[in-house]
Design a protein around this motif. Sequence first.
Motif, short mmCIF file in Angstrom:
data_model
loop_
_atom_site.label_atom_id
_atom_site.label_comp_id
_atom_site.label_asym_id
_atom_site.label_seq_id
_atom_site.Cartn_x
_atom_site.Cartn_y
_atom_site.Cartn_z
N LEU A 170 -37.94 -58.38 31.49
CA LEU A 170 -37.22 -58.99 32.54
C LEU A 170 -35.80 -58.60 32.80
O LEU A 170 -35.38 -58.26 33.88
N GLU A 171 -35.12 -58.11 31.58
CA GLU A 171 -33.73 -57.83 31.92
C GLU A 171 -33.50 -56.56 32.63
O GLU A 171 -32.46 -56.41 33.49
N PRO A 172 -34.15 -55.58 32.32
CA PRO A 172 -33.94 -54.26 33.29
C PRO A 172 -34.33 -54.61 34.75
O PRO A 172 -33.55 -54.25 35.56
N ILE A 173 -35.39 -55.43 34.87
CA ILE A 173 -35.39 -55.97 36.21
C ILE A 173 -34.53 -56.75 36.87
O ILE A 173 -34.25 -56.18 38.26
N GLY A 174 -33.80 -57.50 36.23
CA GLY A 174 -32.61 -58.21 36.72
C GLY A 174 -31.41 -57.37 37.08
O GLY A 174 -30.93 -57.64 37.94
N ASP A 175 -31.28 -56.29 36.25
CA ASP A 175 -30.22 -55.24 36.49
C ASP A 175 -30.49 -54.56 37.80
O ASP A 175 -29.75 -54.36 38.73
N PHE A 176 -31.76 -54.27 37.80
CA PHE A 176 -32.32 -53.20 39.01
C PHE A 176 -32.14 -54.37 40.36
O PHE A 176 -31.72 -53.60 41.31
N VAL A 177 -32.60 -55.38 40.27
CA VAL A 177 -32.35 -56.17 41.59
C VAL A 177 -31.00 -56.57 41.90
O VAL A 177 -30.43 -56.73 43.21
N ASP A 178 -30.12 -56.65 40.74
CA ASP A 178 -28.87 -56.81 41.26
C ASP A 178 -28.05 -55.89 41.85
O ASP A 178 -27.29 -56.01 42.60
N GLY A 179 -28.80 -54.72 41.70
CA GLY A 179 -28.48 -53.40 42.49
C GLY A 179 -28.43 -53.47 43.92
O GLY A 179 -27.80 -52.79 44.65
N PHE A 180 -29.39 -54.38 44.28
CA PHE A 180 -29.51 -54.45 45.83
C PHE A 180 -28.31 -55.13 46.45
O PHE A 180 -28.33 -54.93 47.80
N GLU A 181 -27.43 -55.79 45.84
CA GLU A 181 -26.37 -56.11 46.67
C GLU A 181 -25.58 -55.08 47.05
O GLU A 181 -24.49 -55.56 47.77
N SER A 182 -25.62 -53.95 46.66
CA SER A 182 -24.91 -52.66 47.24
C SER A 182 -24.95 -52.63 48.70
O SER A 182 -24.25 -51.89 49.39
N VAL A 183 -26.08 -53.28 49.29
CA VAL A 183 -26.50 -53.08 50.66
C VAL A 183 -25.46 -53.72 51.38
O VAL A 183 -25.10 -53.18 52.62
N ASN A 184 -24.70 -54.70 50.85
CA ASN A 184 -23.50 -55.37 51.62
C ASN A 184 -22.44 -54.40 51.87
O ASN A 184 -21.42 -54.49 52.68
N SER A 185 -22.19 -53.04 51.23
CA SER A 185 -21.18 -52.21 51.66
C SER A 185 -21.52 -51.34 52.68
O SER A 185 -20.71 -50.45 53.01
#
Length: 353
Positions: free
Chosen positions: A252-267
Amino acid sequence: MLQMVPEQAFATRMQHVFVASAQAIQKLGELDLQQYEDAAIDDSADLSTWEHVAPHVGSTIAAVNMLMAEMARQFPPDAPSFDEKQAQAARIIATASNELRMNVQAFGLRIRDPSVVGERWTLLTELQSFRAQFRDRIGLCVYDVAQLLEECRRQDVDPGYEEALNAALMLRGTTSDFRRLVRARIQKVGEAPGPDYSGQVSQLELELNAFRKTSAWKGMRAQDKRQFLEYRQKLDALKHPGVTKVELLQYLEPIGDFVDGFESVNSREILVQHDRERQAAIGVALERAVNSSSDDDALTAFNEALAEAQRIYGRSGDVDSFLRKQRRTPTTLATVRADLDQFLMLLAGLNLY
């Protein structure tokens, strides 16, 4: 705007370019990659892939070439200009045409690169990326020319703006909820007493499968889809009765890091500009609520601000939590003043500049 141009012959030439631009943007719309997603993740770009992708490659190049031909037809390089505004329009269109031509050449080179041709997901990424670049550059050209006629906003004249904005908003909102879901799943696994964690695996499988069925999935970048599908594929190895908490958390931890990367859409610039406008509209509605002499009027203005805030869902975790709480327990006349103060504080902490 074109009808207000004194020189109608000039306006007609621009109209031809604008219509051709809209048609090109439509032809260069988002691709449905579903047919490529069901194959094994590490499959190469074999002949069957090429048979499916080649028409998209050809249509991409053809759509841009047709637009460039129309640009050259309406604004040939050696054509005289009768005034500075016409000369500026011709320069903007010529610059855009030259950039599109260079991008087509770069696209052609990339699509012939063995490292691209030999890997299915890289090939799809290049195709998806170039089509998005072409759409954006064409829309910018229309906007730059329109600015010569009258001050305007890009969303009012760019033929592809609304579709691109709605896709970005959908992606942001859906991935924001998915990030929250994954983080909640990690916490539940960490707190679960065990020893049987197969139920957690089953719930996670449902959540991953549900995300793939969302409308936002279609608009995701090919490389993100690939990574997600890799994680989904690895989950099958955990579907056994003896799965441990450590195994599940390591997954799960790598998936958590992966989905956190979606926050970059805000830029993305399209979302930054959109959110600034929405923040201003929310502020106006909240100010009206604060200055209302009655709680009824305050609640009406407060609800207008909430409706505007739904459009920035995914920008701020705190604002998102407030909006979700409002869906569960809407503000009433008795709570409007307290909720109004809280909303004002949240809005003050939303820095978009």
